[in-house]
Design an enzyme around this catalytic site. Structure first.
Site, PDB file in Angstrom:
ATOM      1  N   SER A  67      -0.628   7.218   6.071  1.00 37.80           N
ATOM      2  CA  SER A  67       0.081   6.142   6.756  1.00 37.80           C
ATOM      3  C   SER A  67       1.395   6.690   7.283  1.00 37.80           C
ATOM      4  CB  SER A  67       0.375   5.001   5.779  1.00 37.80           C
ATOM      5  OG  SER A  67       1.253   4.043   6.356  1.00 37.80           O
TER       6      SER A  67
ATOM      7  N   TYR B 156       3.789   2.319  -2.306  1.00 37.44           N
ATOM      8  CA  TYR B 156       2.884   2.566  -1.187  1.00 37.44           C
ATOM      9  C   TYR B 156       3.291   3.832  -0.444  1.00 37.44           C
ATOM     10  CZ  TYR B 156       0.092   1.753   3.002  1.00 37.44           C
ATOM     11  OH  TYR B 156      -0.798   1.889   4.034  1.00 37.44           O
TER      12      TYR B 156
ATOM     13  N   ALA C 117       5.025   6.374  -1.536  1.00 37.25           N
ATOM     14  CA  ALA C 117       4.777   7.549  -2.381  1.00 37.25           C
ATOM     15  C   ALA C 117       3.301   7.918  -2.401  1.00 37.25           C
ATOM     16  CB  ALA C 117       5.279   7.286  -3.800  1.00 37.25           C
TER      17      ALA C 117
ATOM     18  N   LYS D 280       1.064   7.362  -0.079  1.00 40.28           N
ATOM     19  CA  LYS D 280       0.652   7.922   1.207  1.00 40.28           C
ATOM     20  C   LYS D 280       1.248   9.310   1.427  1.00 40.28           C
ATOM     21  CE  LYS D 280      -1.949   4.485   2.131  1.00 40.28           C
ATOM     22  NZ  LYS D 280      -3.406   4.644   2.146  1.00 40.28           N
TER      23      LYS D 280
ATOM     24  N   ILE E 173      -2.170  -1.339  12.556  1.00 37.31           N
ATOM     25  CA  ILE E 173      -3.523  -1.448  13.094  1.00 37.31           C
ATOM     26  C   ILE E 173      -4.004  -2.875  12.854  1.00 37.31           C
ATOM     27  CG2 ILE E 173      -5.896  -0.577  12.987  1.00 37.31           C
ATOM     28  CD1 ILE E 173      -3.818   1.531  13.917  1.00 37.31           C
TER      29      ILE E 173
END
Length: 135
Positions: A17, A30, A32, A34, A63
């Site tokens: 991401s 989140y 960390a 990714k 997206i």
């Protein structure tokens, strides 16, 4: 890995991401996770390239999906949020699942045989656009 070693030109495509490269407020876990995917991608590429195994990652931005729509719809002024999201993206639109899918297909194909260890940002230019102060 044993199965990939048997396939000439094996390719792993991980999904990270843009939050693995920068973070939104309140998303430390989140971000960390990714960033870990991006680091793992590089390590696999380095450790297994000699075996003919390539490894790359895709770092999508916003997206369109059922989940992103539910998130926007949960906002008090969802119409304003939608407008602001569009302004954040130089291409003037949000990403579509096919945008990510097309890149994944290319990374998995022999057309990208000399590509490994890379993280491809696919975010409509969002991470390249610097914000200006609002007057």
């Amino acid at each position: 890995m044993p199965h990939l070693r048997k396939r000439p030109g094996a390719s792993i495509v991980n999904i990270g991401s843009i939050e693995g490269l920068a973070s939104n407020p309140g998303h430390p876990a989140y971000s960390a996770s990714k960033a870990g995917i991006h680091g793992f991608t590089a390590a696999v590429a380095v450790d297994h390239g000699y075996e003919g195994i390539r490894c790359n990652a895709i770092a999508p931005g916003w997206i369109n999906s059922d989940l992103s729509e539910a998130y926007i719809d949960s906002m008090a002024d969802s119409d304003r949020v939608r407008r602001e999201l569009l302004v954040m993206h130089p291409v003037g639109r949000l990403g579509q699942p096919a945008d990510v899918g097309n890149l994944a297909v290319w990374l998995a194909s022999d057309d990208s045989a000399f590509v490994t260890g890379q993280v491809y940002v696919i975010d409509g230019g969002r991470t390249k656009k610097l914000p200006l102060p609002v007057s």
